[in-house]
Design an enzyme around this catalytic site. Sequence first.
Site, PDB file in Angstrom:
ATOM      1  N   GLU A 112       0.837  -1.212   0.000  1.00 35.55           N
ATOM      2  CA  GLU A 112       0.000   0.000   0.000  1.00 35.55           C
ATOM      3  C   GLU A 112       0.867   1.256   0.000  1.00 35.55           C
ATOM      4  OE1 GLU A 112      -3.156   0.046  -0.418  1.00 35.55           O
ATOM      5  OE2 GLU A 112      -3.932  -1.879   0.306  1.00 35.55           O
ATOM      6  N   ARG A 169       0.594   3.743  -3.244  1.00 39.42           N
ATOM      7  CA  ARG A 169      -0.013   5.057  -2.980  1.00 39.42           C
ATOM      8  C   ARG A 169       1.054   6.143  -2.836  1.00 39.42           C
ATOM      9  NH1 ARG A 169      -5.582   4.013   0.392  1.00 39.42           N
ATOM     10  NH2 ARG A 169      -5.731   1.787   0.024  1.00 39.42           N
ATOM     11  N   ASP A 213      -5.471  -9.370  -8.296  1.00 39.84           N
ATOM     12  CA  ASP A 213      -5.678  -8.372  -9.363  1.00 39.84           C
ATOM     13  C   ASP A 213      -4.451  -7.732 -10.007  1.00 39.84           C
ATOM     14  OD1 ASP A 213      -5.301  -7.072  -6.910  1.00 39.84           O
ATOM     15  OD2 ASP A 213      -7.200  -6.008  -6.911  1.00 39.84           O
ATOM     16  N   GLU A 241     -12.468   1.094 -10.002  1.00 39.57           N
ATOM     17  CA  GLU A 241     -12.172   0.163 -11.113  1.00 39.57           C
ATOM     18  C   GLU A 241     -13.101   0.299 -12.324  1.00 39.57           C
ATOM     19  OE1 GLU A 241     -12.312  -0.775  -7.889  1.00 39.57           O
ATOM     20  OE2 GLU A 241     -10.159  -1.075  -7.541  1.00 39.57           O
TER      21      GLU A 241
HETATM   22  C1  DMJ Z   1      -6.495   0.745  -4.902  1.00 36.81           C
HETATM   23  O1  DMJ Z   1      -5.674   0.945  -3.801  1.00 36.81           O
HETATM   24  C2  DMJ Z   1      -5.749   0.098  -6.030  1.00 36.81           C
HETATM   25  O2  DMJ Z   1      -6.452   0.293  -7.217  1.00 36.81           O
HETATM   26  C3  DMJ Z   1      -5.508  -1.368  -5.808  1.00 36.81           C
HETATM   27  O3  DMJ Z   1      -4.888  -1.988  -6.896  1.00 36.81           O
HETATM   28  C4  DMJ Z   1      -6.817  -2.055  -5.541  1.00 36.81           C
HETATM   29  N1  DMJ Z   1      -7.602  -1.420  -4.532  1.00 36.81           N
HETATM   30  C5  DMJ Z   1      -7.722   0.005  -4.466  1.00 36.81           C
HETATM   31  C6  DMJ Z   1      -8.949   0.602  -5.090  1.00 36.81           C
HETATM   32  O4  DMJ Z   1     -10.085  -0.118  -5.055  1.00 36.81           O
END
Ligand code: DMJ
Length: 478
Positions: free
Chosen positions: A90, A94, A219, A382
């Site tokens: 994270e 971010r 994902d 998304e």
């Molecule tokens: C975000 O932090 C990123 O897109 C991550 O890959 C998946 N989850 C969240 C948004 O839903």
Amino acid sequence: QSDEERRDAVKAAMKHAWEGYRQYAFGDDELQPVTNRSNNKWGGWGVTLVDALDTLYIMGLHKEFNQGVTHVVNVDFSKAKDGYTTPFFEMIIRSLAGLLTAYEMSLDRRLLAKAQQIGDVLLPAFDTPTGIPYPRVDVNAKKAVHSDRVCLAEAGTVQLEYWKLSELTGNPAYHEMAQRVVDILDEAEKPYPGLYPIWIDTKSAKLVSGQITFGGQGDSWYEYMLKQYIFSRRSNDQYRRMYEESIDAMKEKMVQRSIYDPQMYYVGDLDSTAKKFSPKYQHLTCFVPGMLALGSKVLDRPDDLELAKNLAYTCFQMYNLTATGLGPEYVLFRDSKDKGLSPSNKDGDDDFAIIKLASSSNTEKKSGFYFGGNRGYILRPETLESLMILYRITGDSMYKEWGWQIFKSIEKWTKTRSAYSAYKDVTSTKGSSELSDSMESFFLAETLKYLYLLFSPAGYYSLDEYVFNTEAHPFKIL
Ligand code: DMJ
């Protein structure tokens, strides 16, 4: 409304969210947009501010961008609150990525220095028997927290960021450490070629257990194969091979169609043996249409574009068919006329317990899906991300209309006096009592940015010149 008016409306939304954050939570991690309190659940380094910087820049909100920069250049990322351990993935997607792009845009070298500080304090994560990183780092102790396992997305979604950091600092070591993870997983034994169960053993580097999913915890691993290929100026065949293998397997084993609406396709999950299918389509999985559309163009895979359109249609209907026009965390599909998953199931292997359903609701008769236990919308990006990419690749303005409809629902149901809040149940029109007092930083980093770009000319932060990291931070291609 014209594109320009829509873009201005999105910019106004960003300004509103930023102002609320600035007034009530400046420098803290998150604003709680109902009570106007703030929280520091991400270490207290101001994740909302850092994640938002490049969106402010892209929207031309330079005064606000500078407010953020002035603060962040004085943040010490090498010290955390006592007892806090930083989530490696994270923090990278971010904050490291947010600072790298803010630097590339403004060329303010103080931002690069901060990015490098984050990259450096997180490096102990790789100090494991295999080089597969641990999921958390104690930056005060300069050590990672031991963990027997790490999930696929956490280990496999740091490569673009460390690569960009290597490029900008001239130090190849960052990229090399992250690349090792790709090489290990490339070699690892899999239940089916191209499909990776989500849990990796940090000691043996084996893919040990867990679902196979393009949703949560899996994902962005798949997303980054394609994006690293693009980032390598389409020269690295390893990423291309791995991406194509995964997408071919996904198409073969994980894609199904609604039994009621033939246009409605979805990507479900598989158990760790790649044998049992779970007909659950997650909001998180709704990045797949955008990924497929991008991949279809870059790798000349026209069939993928057709699938992308059908999957995006489903993601849109997940919003369109609710009472609020907001989309839930996931929907469940019946896989025959009378069977489905238990709606109360949360994540985990229970998802594979098929039950007999009594009767179908009206929504279900239109779509073939029904709602599960978690019906919240936490301001995720998304679906809008996929609509933006599909619009740019097909030129079909329908995607802009869909995006605008979703934006209007966000405005109607989630806006508070100070910002925007997650909504607990998208099937309920109770309004303010459904607001959960939370605004994740990805709302500013991703959701509003993708909306803004959806209504901007395709050449603005063009997909040919930039690769968006998984948190929507655009990296200039090498
Ligand atoms: C975000 O932090 C990123 O897109 C991550 O890959 C998946 N989850 C969240 C948004 O839903």
